[in-house]
Scaffold this motif. Structure first.
Motif, mmCIF file in Angstrom:
data_model
loop_
_atom_site.group_PDB
_atom_site.id
_atom_site.type_symbol
_atom_site.label_atom_id
_atom_site.label_comp_id
_atom_site.label_asym_id
_atom_site.label_seq_id
_atom_site.Cartn_x
_atom_site.Cartn_y
_atom_site.Cartn_z
ATOM 1 N N VAL A 48 18.055 6.473 10.649
ATOM 2 C CA VAL A 48 17.705 7.802 11.149
ATOM 3 C C VAL A 48 17.599 7.669 12.665
ATOM 4 O O VAL A 48 16.655 7.072 13.183
ATOM 5 C CB VAL A 48 16.396 8.326 10.529
ATOM 6 N N LEU A 49 18.568 8.211 13.370
ATOM 7 C CA LEU A 49 18.684 8.002 14.810
ATOM 8 C C LEU A 49 18.086 9.136 15.631
ATOM 9 O O LEU A 49 18.035 9.044 16.853
ATOM 10 C CB LEU A 49 20.159 7.817 15.183
ATOM 11 N N ASN A 50 17.639 10.177 14.961
ATOM 12 C CA ASN A 50 16.957 11.280 15.635
ATOM 13 C C ASN A 50 15.454 11.043 15.490
ATOM 14 O O ASN A 50 14.905 11.139 14.386
ATOM 15 C CB ASN A 50 17.360 12.606 14.998
ATOM 16 N N PRO A 51 14.750 10.714 16.570
ATOM 17 C CA PRO A 51 13.325 10.376 16.450
ATOM 18 C C PRO A 51 12.491 11.502 15.851
ATOM 19 O O PRO A 51 11.459 11.238 15.237
ATOM 20 C CB PRO A 51 12.910 10.061 17.890
ATOM 21 N N LYS A 52 12.933 12.732 15.982
ATOM 22 C CA LYS A 52 12.177 13.860 15.427
ATOM 23 C C LYS A 52 12.220 13.884 13.904
ATOM 24 O O LYS A 52 11.385 14.535 13.270
ATOM 25 C CB LYS A 52 12.720 15.182 15.982
ATOM 26 N N LEU A 53 13.195 13.193 13.325
ATOM 27 C CA LEU A 53 13.350 13.192 11.868
ATOM 28 C C LEU A 53 13.040 11.837 11.239
ATOM 29 O O LEU A 53 13.257 11.650 10.038
ATOM 30 C CB LEU A 53 14.776 13.622 11.498
ATOM 31 N N ASP A 54 12.526 10.927 12.016
ATOM 32 C CA ASP A 54 12.182 9.608 11.493
ATOM 33 C C ASP A 54 10.827 9.695 10.797
ATOM 34 O O ASP A 54 9.795 9.247 11.303
ATOM 35 C CB ASP A 54 12.163 8.588 12.628
ATOM 36 N N ARG A 55 10.856 10.311 9.585
ATOM 37 C CA ARG A 55 9.629 10.597 8.838
ATOM 38 C C ARG A 55 9.781 10.114 7.393
ATOM 39 O O ARG A 55 10.903 10.050 6.869
ATOM 40 C CB ARG A 55 9.354 12.106 8.819
ATOM 41 N N PRO A 56 8.682 9.827 6.720
ATOM 42 C CA PRO A 56 8.768 9.360 5.331
ATOM 43 C C PRO A 56 9.495 10.324 4.410
ATOM 44 O O PRO A 56 10.264 9.899 3.540
ATOM 45 C CB PRO A 56 7.294 9.192 4.924
ATOM 46 N N ASP A 57 9.262 11.636 4.572
ATOM 47 C CA ASP A 57 9.913 12.587 3.666
ATOM 48 C C ASP A 57 11.421 12.595 3.846
ATOM 49 O O ASP A 57 12.172 12.842 2.883
ATOM 50 C CB ASP A 57 9.349 14.000 3.880
ATOM 51 N N VAL A 58 11.904 12.328 5.065
ATOM 52 C CA VAL A 58 13.345 12.244 5.301
ATOM 53 C C VAL A 58 13.902 10.982 4.647
ATOM 54 O O VAL A 58 14.918 11.025 3.937
ATOM 55 C CB VAL A 58 13.646 12.276 6.807
ATOM 56 N N TRP A 59 13.232 9.858 4.863
ATOM 57 C CA TRP A 59 13.712 8.613 4.271
ATOM 58 C C TRP A 59 13.737 8.681 2.743
ATOM 59 O O TRP A 59 14.645 8.128 2.097
ATOM 60 C CB TRP A 59 12.843 7.449 4.727
#
Length: 296
Positions: A48-59
């Motif tokens: 995940v290369l967008n720091p705004k989306l580097d979240r547990p729910d995204v992973w």
């Protein structure tokens, strides 16, 4: 009846189609060609290369998110898209195809090439593209899935033309033209860097120009497709892959006006052709198009 032009671009992951050849595909699609992106893997092991989306729910939902991102990018570019269904191999430092030891079990790069090529043979025979785009022998860069994509595409193009192979996949079809993407070259980055400085702007390319450019692939370019007017669609498609690109990152720092003036093409190497064409080219369909006023 006038011949319908068909282009197939074979990519390793969702987002690759938007960073390599996207403006070319958008141009041809809007000129009436049928354009099919083939995505070999689901991109499940991508960062995940967008720091705004580097979240547990995204992973936790990365596979579904990447499919949705691909659908959005496809619609922006105006192309069709098909999945081959293989599993992302992930990045392996220092990877070579001869040593699969660092790869996870069951991933794309571990699948025997002939087996992995089978679904692509079927797609080629069904879609019957006059032009196929893929990566060079290094995968463009040495990601296991990119190298495997090169090997699989080359094997599938050859097999699709042989009626004795995969006989259940329909009539044999020989692809008239096969190209490699030649996307990131020192020649291009130098032109963009100098154009930024001439415009009085800070260049996002300066650091990259300090890299070791041994083996620069600029001399391999045979074909430059003018597509600057589609750069905005290219960038919109790339931003649709929101987990894979930082919208505030260096990719988008050069104004499109500067890019269009300095380097308004996307570039390719013609590596196989059954039709007569003259190098250099400015059209992937050179030698394929019917002469003006003629029907086929």
């Amino acid at each position: 009846m006038t011949q319908r032009l068909r282009l197939m671009a074979v990519h390793a992951h969702p987002d690759d189609e938007s960073s390599k050849g996207a403006a070319t595909m958008a141009r041809y699609a809007r000129e009436g060609a049928e354009v099919l992106v083939v995505t070999c893997t689901g991109g499940e092991r991508g960062d995940v290369l967008n720091p705004k989306l580097d979240r547990p729910d995204v992973w936790e939902n990365i596979a579904e998110i990447r499919r949705a991102e691909m659908a959005a990018a496809r619609d922006i570019l105006g192309v069709e898209q098909a999945w081959l269904g293989f599993v992302d191999s992930g990045w392996v430092e220092g990877y070579t195809h001869d040593d699969p030891s660092g790869l996870p079990e069951g991933c794309f790069a571990r699948v025997p090439v002939e087996e992995a090529a089978a679904p692509l043979v079927k797609l080629i025979r069904e879609f019957r593209p006059q032009v196929v785009l893929t990566y060079d022998e290094e995968g463009g860069y040495p990601h296991p899935d990119h190298i495997q994509t090169h090997l699989v595409t080359m094997a599938a193009v050859e097999a699709a033309a042989d009626p004795a192979r995969y006989p259940d996949f329909g009539p044999a079809f020989e692809v008239p033209k096969l190209y490699y993407h030649i996307s990131f070259t020192k020649l291009k980055f130098t032109a963009l860097h100098e154009a930024m400085l001439a415009a009085g702007l800070e260049s996002p390319y300066a650091e990259r120009l300090n890299d070791d450019w041994v083996g620069d692939k600029s001399p391999r370019i045979t074909t430059r497709v003018p597509c600057g007017e589609y750069f905005e669609l290219r960038d919109d498609a790339l931003r649709a892959h929101a987990t894979q690109i930082d919208p505030d990152g260096p990719w988008f720092r050069a104004p499109l006006t500067v890019q269009r003036a300095a380097w308004p093409t996307e570039d390719y190497q013609l590596v196989r052709s059954t039709v007569a064409t003259a190098i250099p080219e400015d059209d992937l369909f050179a030698g394929v198009r019917a002469p003006a006023g003629a029907d086929r």
